[in-house]
Design a protein around this motif. Structure first.
Motif, PDB file in Angstrom:
ATOM      1  N   VAL A  18       0.839  -1.187   0.000  1.00 12.69           N
ATOM      2  CA  VAL A  18       0.000   0.000   0.000  1.00 12.69           C
ATOM      3  C   VAL A  18       0.881   1.246   0.000  1.00 12.69           C
ATOM      4  N   ASP A  19       0.749   2.055  -1.032  1.00 13.15           N
ATOM      5  CA  ASP A  19       1.506   3.311  -1.117  1.00 13.15           C
ATOM      6  C   ASP A  19       0.566   4.445  -1.542  1.00 13.15           C
ATOM      7  N   TYR A  20      -0.328   4.803  -0.635  1.00 17.98           N
ATOM      8  CA  TYR A  20      -1.362   5.791  -0.939  1.00 17.98           C
ATOM      9  C   TYR A  20      -0.800   7.156  -1.322  1.00 17.98           C
ATOM     10  N   CYS A  21       0.283   7.572  -0.715  1.00 22.79           N
ATOM     11  CA  CYS A  21       0.847   8.889  -1.042  1.00 22.79           C
ATOM     12  C   CYS A  21       1.314   8.944  -2.488  1.00 22.79           C
ATOM     13  N   ARG A  22       1.923   7.887  -2.956  1.00 21.43           N
ATOM     14  CA  ARG A  22       2.368   7.870  -4.355  1.00 21.43           C
ATOM     15  C   ARG A  22       1.169   7.822  -5.291  1.00 21.43           C
ATOM     16  N   THR A  23       0.145   7.090  -4.908  1.00 21.43           N
ATOM     17  CA  THR A  23      -1.072   7.037  -5.710  1.00 21.43           C
ATOM     18  C   THR A  23      -1.679   8.430  -5.828  1.00 21.43           C
ATOM     19  N   GLU A  24      -1.723   9.162  -4.732  1.00 19.01           N
ATOM     20  CA  GLU A  24      -2.257  10.519  -4.751  1.00 19.01           C
ATOM     21  C   GLU A  24      -1.371  11.436  -5.597  1.00 19.01           C
ATOM     22  N   TYR A  25      -0.086  11.254  -5.506  1.00 22.35           N
ATOM     23  CA  TYR A  25       0.865  12.012  -6.326  1.00 22.35           C
ATOM     24  C   TYR A  25       0.568  11.799  -7.814  1.00 22.35           C
ATOM     25  N   LEU A  26       0.374  10.540  -8.214  1.00 23.85           N
ATOM     26  CA  LEU A  26       0.055  10.238  -9.610  1.00 23.85           C
ATOM     27  C   LEU A  26      -1.283  10.851 -10.009  1.00 23.85           C
ATOM     28  N   ARG A  27      -2.270  10.733  -9.120  1.00 25.40           N
ATOM     29  CA  ARG A  27      -3.594  11.283  -9.406  1.00 25.40           C
ATOM     30  C   ARG A  27      -3.521  12.796  -9.663  1.00 25.40           C
ATOM     31  N   GLU A  28      -2.778  13.501  -8.830  1.00 26.92           N
ATOM     32  CA  GLU A  28      -2.636  14.952  -8.981  1.00 26.92           C
ATOM     33  C   GLU A  28      -1.938  15.305 -10.300  1.00 26.92           C
ATOM     34  N   HIS A  29      -0.889  14.577 -10.640  1.00 28.08           N
ATOM     35  CA  HIS A  29      -0.147  14.877 -11.865  1.00 28.08           C
ATOM     36  C   HIS A  29      -0.938  14.517 -13.126  1.00 28.08           C
ATOM     37  N   PHE A  30      -1.667  13.413 -13.095  1.00 27.04           N
ATOM     38  CA  PHE A  30      -2.489  13.055 -14.255  1.00 27.04           C
ATOM     39  C   PHE A  30      -3.622  14.056 -14.435  1.00 27.04           C
ATOM     40  N   SER A  31      -4.175  14.521 -13.342  1.00 24.72           N
ATOM     41  CA  SER A  31      -5.226  15.538 -13.401  1.00 24.72           C
ATOM     42  C   SER A  31      -4.675  16.823 -14.027  1.00 24.72           C
ATOM     43  N   ALA A  32      -3.490  17.222 -13.611  1.00 22.67           N
ATOM     44  CA  ALA A  32      -2.862  18.417 -14.173  1.00 22.67           C
ATOM     45  C   ALA A  32      -2.563  18.217 -15.664  1.00 22.67           C
ATOM     46  N   ALA A  33      -2.129  17.023 -16.039  1.00 25.18           N
ATOM     47  CA  ALA A  33      -1.846  16.740 -17.452  1.00 25.18           C
ATOM     48  C   ALA A  33      -3.123  16.834 -18.286  1.00 25.18           C
ATOM     49  N   LEU A  34      -4.217  16.274 -17.782  1.00 18.63           N
ATOM     50  CA  LEU A  34      -5.485  16.349 -18.510  1.00 18.63           C
ATOM     51  C   LEU A  34      -5.962  17.789 -18.637  1.00 18.63           C
ATOM     52  N   ASN A  35      -5.757  18.589 -17.602  1.00 15.70           N
ATOM     53  CA  ASN A  35      -6.147  20.003 -17.663  1.00 15.70           C
ATOM     54  C   ASN A  35      -5.339  20.757 -18.716  1.00 15.70           C
ATOM     55  N   THR A  36      -4.060  20.419 -18.859  1.00 18.77           N
ATOM     56  CA  THR A  36      -3.254  21.086 -19.883  1.00 18.77           C
ATOM     57  C   THR A  36      -3.706  20.684 -21.286  1.00 18.77           C
ATOM     58  N   ILE A  37      -4.114  19.417 -21.442  1.00 18.28           N
ATOM     59  CA  ILE A  37      -4.637  18.958 -22.732  1.00 18.28           C
ATOM     60  C   ILE A  37      -5.923  19.712 -23.057  1.00 18.28           C
ATOM     61  N   LYS A  38      -6.800  19.821 -22.061  1.00 18.33           N
ATOM     62  CA  LYS A  38      -8.058  20.562 -22.260  1.00 18.33           C
ATOM     63  C   LYS A  38      -7.780  22.025 -22.579  1.00 18.33           C
ATOM     64  N   GLY A  39      -6.652  22.543 -22.090  1.00 14.85           N
ATOM     65  CA  GLY A  39      -6.262  23.918 -22.349  1.00 14.85           C
ATOM     66  C   GLY A  39      -5.578  24.114 -23.698  1.00 14.85           C
ATOM     67  N   GLY A  40      -5.429  23.021 -24.448  1.00 15.25           N
ATOM     68  CA  GLY A  40      -4.877  23.143 -25.788  1.00 15.25           C
ATOM     69  C   GLY A  40      -3.438  22.689 -25.957  1.00 15.25           C
ATOM     70  N   VAL A  41      -2.819  22.222 -24.916  1.00 11.12           N
ATOM     71  CA  VAL A  41      -1.437  21.743 -25.024  1.00 11.12           C
ATOM     72  C   VAL A  41      -1.424  20.372 -25.700  1.00 11.12           C
ATOM     73  N   ASP A  42      -0.527  20.183 -26.630  1.00  8.04           N
ATOM     74  CA  ASP A  42      -0.407  18.921 -27.355  1.00  8.04           C
ATOM     75  C   ASP A  42       0.479  17.955 -26.572  1.00  8.04           C
ATOM     76  N   LEU A  43      -0.045  17.472 -25.465  1.00  3.54           N
ATOM     77  CA  LEU A  43       0.685  16.539 -24.610  1.00  3.54           C
ATOM     78  C   LEU A  43       0.426  15.127 -25.109  1.00  3.54           C
ATOM     79  N   ARG A  44       1.487  14.427 -25.471  1.00  2.00           N
ATOM     80  CA  ARG A  44       1.329  13.105 -26.083  1.00  2.00           C
ATOM     81  C   ARG A  44       1.802  11.954 -25.210  1.00  2.00           C
ATOM     82  N   GLY A  45       2.353  12.232 -24.069  1.00  2.00           N
ATOM     83  CA  GLY A  45       2.822  11.134 -23.241  1.00  2.00           C
ATOM     84  C   GLY A  45       3.073  11.549 -21.813  1.00  2.00           C
ATOM     85  N   CYS A  46       3.047  10.549 -20.973  1.00  2.00           N
ATOM     86  CA  CYS A  46       3.315  10.751 -19.550  1.00  2.00           C
ATOM     87  C   CYS A  46       3.944   9.454 -19.048  1.00  2.00           C
TER      88      CYS A  46
END
Length: 103
Positions: A18-46
């Motif tokens: 169980v590594d909940y802190c890392r899971t939350e870290y990933l969740r926050e970063h993926f959320s930020a990545a999706l927001n940048t895509i919605k904002g028009g950034v051509d993000l193709r990988g993570c």
């Protein structure tokens, strides 16, 4: 706050790690990545560092950074961590969303 500063370690439960802190870290970063895509950034990988625990030059085998826990003293037994399960599920969800949208 950087991940390293708030990393709270992991707990080993029978059959899982169980590594909940890392899971939350990933969740926050993926959320930020999706927001940048919605904002028009051509993000193709993570990418996530690293898939399995490994030898770190500065810390040897004392730290567990991978999505999969590797038991060095137990015939290299591998146990997926909760962050692995989150990452796997995120990929499945994102793929199905892309497929449904025709992308």
């Amino acid at each position: 706050m950087r991940y390293r500063e708030r990393y709270c370690g992991q707990r080993h439960v029978v059959g899982c790690s169980v590594d909940y802190c890392r899971t939350e870290y990933l969740r926050e970063h993926f959320s930020a990545a999706l927001n940048t895509i919605k904002g028009g950034v051509d993000l193709r990988g993570c990418f996530v560092w690293t898939l399995m625990d490994n030898f770190e030059w500065a810390r040897g085998y004392s730290k567990s950074f991978g999505l999969v826990l590797l038991y060095y003293n137990n015939d290299l037994k591998r146990i997926p961590k909760t962050s692995f399960e989150y990452y796997r599920d995120s990929i499945k969800t994102r793929r199905s969303t892309l497929h449904l949208n025709g992308n």
